[in-house]
Enzyme design. Structure first.
Site, PDB file in Angstrom:
ATOM      1  N   ASP A  81      50.142  65.652  42.720  1.00  0.00           N
ATOM      2  CA  ASP A  81      51.112  64.818  42.590  1.00  0.00           C
ATOM      3  C   ASP A  81      51.036  64.698  40.803  1.00  0.00           C
ATOM      4  OD1 ASP A  81      53.207  62.899  43.122  1.00  0.00           O
ATOM      5  OD2 ASP A  81      51.954  61.347  43.850  1.00  0.00           O
ATOM      6  N   LYS A 111      54.000  67.753  43.077  1.00  0.00           N
ATOM      7  CA  LYS A 111      55.004  67.038  43.395  1.00  0.00           C
ATOM      8  C   LYS A 111      55.470  66.113  42.081  1.00  0.00           C
ATOM      9  CE  LYS A 111      54.487  62.868  46.002  1.00  0.00           C
ATOM     10  NZ  LYS A 111      55.012  61.851  44.990  1.00  0.00           N
ATOM     11  N   GLU A 113      57.846  62.688  41.152  1.00  0.00           N
ATOM     12  CA  GLU A 113      58.740  61.539  41.522  1.00  0.00           C
ATOM     13  C   GLU A 113      59.838  61.860  40.587  1.00  0.00           C
ATOM     14  OE1 GLU A 113      57.077  57.528  41.103  1.00  0.00           O
ATOM     15  OE2 GLU A 113      55.533  57.857  42.331  1.00  0.00           O
ATOM     16  N   GLU A 180      60.917  58.219  50.361  1.00  0.00           N
ATOM     17  CA  GLU A 180      59.960  57.012  50.603  1.00  0.00           C
ATOM     18  C   GLU A 180      60.687  55.751  50.747  1.00  0.00           C
ATOM     19  OE1 GLU A 180      56.829  56.796  47.921  1.00  0.00           O
ATOM     20  OE2 GLU A 180      56.145  54.651  48.703  1.00  0.00           O
TER      21      GLU A 180
HETATM   22  O1  KIV Z   1      51.097  59.330  45.937  1.00  0.00           O
HETATM   23  C1  KIV Z   1      51.427  59.285  47.004  1.00  0.00           C
HETATM   24  O2  KIV Z   1      50.681  59.306  47.999  1.00  0.00           O
HETATM   25  C2  KIV Z   1      52.740  59.722  47.522  1.00  0.00           C
HETATM   26  C3  KIV Z   1      53.198  59.594  48.874  1.00  0.00           C
HETATM   27  C4  KIV Z   1      53.304  58.308  49.523  1.00  0.00           C
HETATM   28  C5  KIV Z   1      54.342  60.363  49.201  1.00  0.00           C
HETATM   29  O3  KIV Z   1      53.575  59.785  46.627  1.00  0.00           O
END
Ligand code: KIV
Length: 270
Positions: A81, A111, A113, A180
């Site tokens: 992320d 990932k 946002e 989400e």
């Molecule tokens: O950071 C995270 O764990 C997330 C999930 C909640 C999708 O973005």
């Protein structure tokens, strides 16, 4: 080995399972059980790093924990992320930071946002061979703009904007989309409108997959969001184990004979 292509092809098929993990032992369990995707989420900020939000999480923190997760994972897809401000400010820097997640931490994908500012970046990263999982709805990195962690897409205008952004990210090359904290009926429509799979958290039962934060699943946190489910009470079990250790040391029960060893040669050193 699960690939981004496998996940992309699961839209409308068998449900996709995704959990977060932030360390090797947890990732090993999640992987052994056969969960499809391990997300090294910036939720680590609240879940394990002791921050009040995800905003202070650094690229270094995500990179080091992604590497630990990847070392312990044989089959699951590992997604790193991208933390707050590590992308979207400067394109070259965003590409470099995302690329290092693959080159140095062995992530399979990143990932982001997502929002209007990530459509072109998603396209560029995908062109360069860095697969992107998009994320719409509640995007906790925008907490200061959103004024909290409320449900998103709750009126027709916001719902239409989300649907449009979902389409734009699919068109830009995202291989999956996290939704989400959005109404279940909106998540259902977004899922139906896309060819890539949606993975929901607090988005009802009609997405192509479900994701939860591992510390919520294990019952490690004092507080969990209402849309999560606790499948264990590890906080309770940890409290019992730590209390038992303390009591046994204080009462002279630990270490017992089986936890100690003696060597004749050192009988008379003092
Ligand atoms: O950071 C995270 O764990 C997330 C999930 C909640 C999708 O973005």
């Amino acid at each position: 080995m699960v690939t981004t292509r496998d996940i992309r092809e699961r839209a409308g098929d068998e449900p996709i399972t995704m959990l977060t993990a932030y360390d090797a032992p947890t990732a090993a369990v999640v992987d052994e059980v056969g969960v499809d995707v391990i997300l090294v989420g910036d939720s680590m900020g609240n879940a394990v790093l002791g921050y009040d939000s995800t905003l202070p999480v650094t690229v270094e923190e995500v990179r080091s924990r992604t590497a630990a997760v990847a070392r312990a994972t044989d089959d699951a897809l590992v997604v790193a992320d991208m933390p707050f401000l590590s992308f979207g400010v400067d394109e070259a820097d965003s590409i470099e930071q995302a690329g290092r997640m693959l080159k140095e931490a062995d992530a399979d994908a990143v990932k982001l946002e997502s929002g209007p500012h990530t459509v072109d970046l998603t396209r560029r990263l995908t062109e360069l061979g860095i697969p992107v999982m998009a994320h719409l709805g509640l995007t906790p990195q925008h907490v200061n703009q959103l004024g909290g962690y409320q449900r998103q897409g709750t009126d027709a205008e916001a719902a239409e904007r989300m649907l449009e952004l979902a389409r734009e990210h699919e068109e830009a090359g995202a291989f999956a989309l996290v939704l989400e904290h959005v109404p279940a009926n909106l998540a259902e429509q977004v899922t139906a409108a896309l060819d890539i799979p949606t993975i929901g958290i607090g988005a009802g039962p009609d997405t192509d997959g479900q994701v939860l934060v591992i510390t919520d699943v294990l019952g490690l946190d004092e507080w969990s969001p209402p849309f999560s489910k606790q499948y264990a009470d590890l906080r309770g079990e940890m409290t019992e184990a730590v209390s038992a250790f303390k009591r046994e040391v204080e009462e002279g029960e630990f270490p017992a004979e089986e936890h100690s060893h003696e060597v004749d040669d050192v009988d008379d050193v003092y």
